[in-house]
Design an enzyme around this catalytic site. Sequence first.
Site, PDB file in Angstrom:
ATOM      1  N   LYS A 184     -35.353   1.193  18.615  1.00 30.70           N
ATOM      2  CA  LYS A 184     -35.967  -0.110  18.319  1.00 30.70           C
ATOM      3  C   LYS A 184     -35.711  -1.094  19.487  1.00 30.70           C
ATOM      4  CE  LYS A 184     -37.151  -3.774  15.692  1.00 30.70           C
ATOM      5  NZ  LYS A 184     -38.427  -4.093  15.143  1.00 30.70           N
ATOM      6  N   LYS A 227     -33.983 -12.269  19.790  1.00 33.43           N
ATOM      7  CA  LYS A 227     -32.861 -11.563  19.165  1.00 33.43           C
ATOM      8  C   LYS A 227     -32.844 -10.086  19.613  1.00 33.43           C
ATOM      9  CE  LYS A 227     -31.612  -9.432  14.853  1.00 33.43           C
ATOM     10  NZ  LYS A 227     -32.001  -9.073  13.500  1.00 33.43           N
TER      11      LYS A 227
HETATM   12  P1  NAD Z   1     -35.188 -13.024   6.196  1.00 32.51           P
HETATM   13  O1  NAD Z   1     -34.259 -14.094   6.664  1.00 32.51           O
HETATM   14  O2  NAD Z   1     -36.489 -13.419   5.591  1.00 32.51           O
HETATM   15  O3  NAD Z   1     -34.428 -12.116   5.113  1.00 32.51           O
HETATM   16  C1  NAD Z   1     -33.060 -11.804   5.165  1.00 32.51           C
HETATM   17  C2  NAD Z   1     -32.507 -12.007   3.764  1.00 32.51           C
HETATM   18  O4  NAD Z   1     -31.141 -11.611   3.744  1.00 32.51           O
HETATM   19  C3  NAD Z   1     -32.558 -13.469   3.310  1.00 32.51           C
HETATM   20  O5  NAD Z   1     -33.311 -13.568   2.120  1.00 32.51           O
HETATM   21  C4  NAD Z   1     -31.094 -13.837   3.110  1.00 32.51           C
HETATM   22  O6  NAD Z   1     -30.879 -14.728   2.033  1.00 32.51           O
HETATM   23  C5  NAD Z   1     -30.480 -12.480   2.848  1.00 32.51           C
HETATM   24  N1  NAD Z   1     -29.053 -12.428   3.087  1.00 32.51           N
HETATM   25  C6  NAD Z   1     -28.351 -12.875   4.162  1.00 32.51           C
HETATM   26  N2  NAD Z   1     -27.044 -12.632   4.001  1.00 32.51           N
HETATM   27  C7  NAD Z   1     -26.905 -12.015   2.806  1.00 32.51           C
HETATM   28  C8  NAD Z   1     -25.790 -11.535   2.075  1.00 32.51           C
HETATM   29  N3  NAD Z   1     -24.540 -11.633   2.544  1.00 32.51           N
HETATM   30  N4  NAD Z   1     -26.029 -10.980   0.879  1.00 32.51           N
HETATM   31  C9  NAD Z   1     -27.279 -10.882   0.392  1.00 32.51           C
HETATM   32  N5  NAD Z   1     -28.371 -11.333   1.019  1.00 32.51           N
HETATM   33  C10 NAD Z   1     -28.181 -11.894   2.214  1.00 32.51           C
HETATM   34  O7  NAD Z   1     -35.388 -12.044   7.429  1.00 32.51           O
HETATM   35  P2  NAD Z   1     -36.507 -10.905   7.613  1.00 32.51           P
HETATM   36  O8  NAD Z   1     -37.638 -11.418   8.403  1.00 32.51           O
HETATM   37  O9  NAD Z   1     -36.743 -10.252   6.287  1.00 32.51           O
HETATM   38  O10 NAD Z   1     -35.717  -9.903   8.571  1.00 32.51           O
HETATM   39  C11 NAD Z   1     -34.717  -9.014   8.076  1.00 32.51           C
HETATM   40  C12 NAD Z   1     -34.375  -8.014   9.173  1.00 32.51           C
HETATM   41  O11 NAD Z   1     -35.570  -7.316   9.535  1.00 32.51           O
HETATM   42  C13 NAD Z   1     -33.844  -8.664  10.449  1.00 32.51           C
HETATM   43  O12 NAD Z   1     -32.814  -7.859  10.945  1.00 32.51           O
HETATM   44  C14 NAD Z   1     -35.056  -8.669  11.377  1.00 32.51           C
HETATM   45  O13 NAD Z   1     -34.704  -8.623  12.746  1.00 32.51           O
HETATM   46  C15 NAD Z   1     -35.749  -7.392  10.946  1.00 32.51           C
HETATM   47  N6  NAD Z   1     -37.211  -7.358  11.237  1.00 32.51           N
HETATM   48  C16 NAD Z   1     -37.996  -8.418  10.913  1.00 32.51           C
HETATM   49  C17 NAD Z   1     -39.367  -8.351  11.196  1.00 32.51           C
HETATM   50  C18 NAD Z   1     -40.280  -9.495  10.859  1.00 32.51           C
HETATM   51  O14 NAD Z   1     -41.424  -9.498  11.332  1.00 32.51           O
HETATM   52  N7  NAD Z   1     -39.851 -10.472  10.036  1.00 32.51           N
HETATM   53  C19 NAD Z   1     -39.909  -7.195  11.767  1.00 32.51           C
HETATM   54  C20 NAD Z   1     -39.084  -6.102  12.035  1.00 32.51           C
HETATM   55  C21 NAD Z   1     -37.726  -6.201  11.761  1.00 32.51           C
END
Ligand code: NAD
Length: 296
Positions: A171, A246
Site C-alpha cells: 500500500k 499520511k
Molecule cells: P474515519 O476517521 O472516518 O474512521 C475511523 C474511525 O475510527 C472513526 O469513526 C473513529 O471514531 C474510530 N476510532 C478511532 N479510535 C478508536 C478507538 N480507540 N476505538 C474505536 N473506534 C475508534 O477514517 P476512514 O476514512 O474510515 O479511514 C480509516 C482508515 O482507512 C485509515 O487508516 C485510512 O488511512 C484508511 N483509508 C481511508 C481511505 C479513504 O478514502 N477514506 C481509503 C483507503 C484507506
Amino acid sequence: MARIGFIGVGNMGGPMSANLSKAQHQVRAFDLSPEAVAAAEAAGATAAPTVAEAVKDAEIVVTMLPAGAHVREVYMGENGIFANAPKGTLFIDSSTIDVATSREVAAAAEEAGFAMLDAPVSGGTGGAEGGTLTFMVGGDADAFERGAKAFDAMGKTIVHCGSAGAGQAVKACNNMMLAISMIGVAEGFNLADALGIDRQIVYNVCSTATASSWALNTYCPVPGPAPASPANRDYQAGFTADMMLKDLRLAQDAAQKAGVSTPLGSEAQALFALFSNMGSGAKDFSGIIEMLRGKV
Ligand code: NAD
C-alpha cells in the site's frame, strides 16, 4: 455466515460493515463515535457498547482505524481485543498504518494465540460502499484462506502479498508511486497550458502514449478530459491531500528504516505537506496541480 466484530465504523469501516451485514454475517460494531455506531446499526449490525462486547464471541474481528497508535491501543490495550476475543479468532486490520507497528501487533497476536492479517485497502469510500475494494493482505496462507468470506463481502480484488506487514508495504509503495505520477501529470498539463496547447489534445495524445497512467487517464487533474475526475467538481475529495500526505509519510518512514533512497517520494511528501499547510488538506490530492500553478 460468521460472527464478526467490527471496530472503527467511520467513513470506510461503516460501509464495509454494512456490506458484511448485507452478506448475512452477524456483525457487532463498536466505535468511539455513537453516530458511527448508529449508522452501522441502521445498516444491519448490532451495536456494541465496548470493544470487549464487540469481540467476545467473534470468529473474525475487523478493524478500520485512523493510525498505528489506535491499532496498537485497540488490540493490545488493557480492555482491548487481545484481552477479550476467544483464542483462535482471526484478526483483520484494514487500517493504513506503518509497517513496523503492523508487524509488531501481528507478532504479539500470534504469541497470544491469534491469527492476524494486515489488509489495507485501495478504492476509497466509493469502493467501500460498492464492495469493490482492493485488499492488499499480509500474513500466513491459512489465515488468508480463513479471511476469504469476509474479504469477498467487502472487496473485489484480494491479493495475498506475503507475510505480516506485506500488505502495508505494498500500500505504501502504491501510494508513493501514485503521488509522484500525479505531480508529474500536473506539471505536464501546466507546461502545456503555458505553451498554449489544448488540454484535450494533450490528454488524447499522452493517455495513449508512454505517459499513460491512472493519474492521467482516469483521475485527470484538469477538468474536461476525464469527466468523473475530482477536477470536474472543484477538487472535492475523493482521496484527500491529507490522506495522501499520511501515506507518503508512512512510505518515507519505511524507506528510511530500510535504507532506501526515494528522492521523488521525499519531494512528493514535501509538496503535499506544503499543500496541506496552505489550507488545502481536505481537497482531493489531484488539486495539487493548482498549487504547482501558483493558484492556491
Ligand atoms: P474515519 O476517521 O472516518 O474512521 C475511523 C474511525 O475510527 C472513526 O469513526 C473513529 O471514531 C474510530 N476510532 C478511532 N479510535 C478508536 C478507538 N480507540 N476505538 C474505536 N473506534 C475508534 O477514517 P476512514 O476514512 O474510515 O479511514 C480509516 C482508515 O482507512 C485509515 O487508516 C485510512 O488511512 C484508511 N483509508 C481511508 C481511505 C479513504 O478514502 N477514506 C481509503 C483507503 C484507506
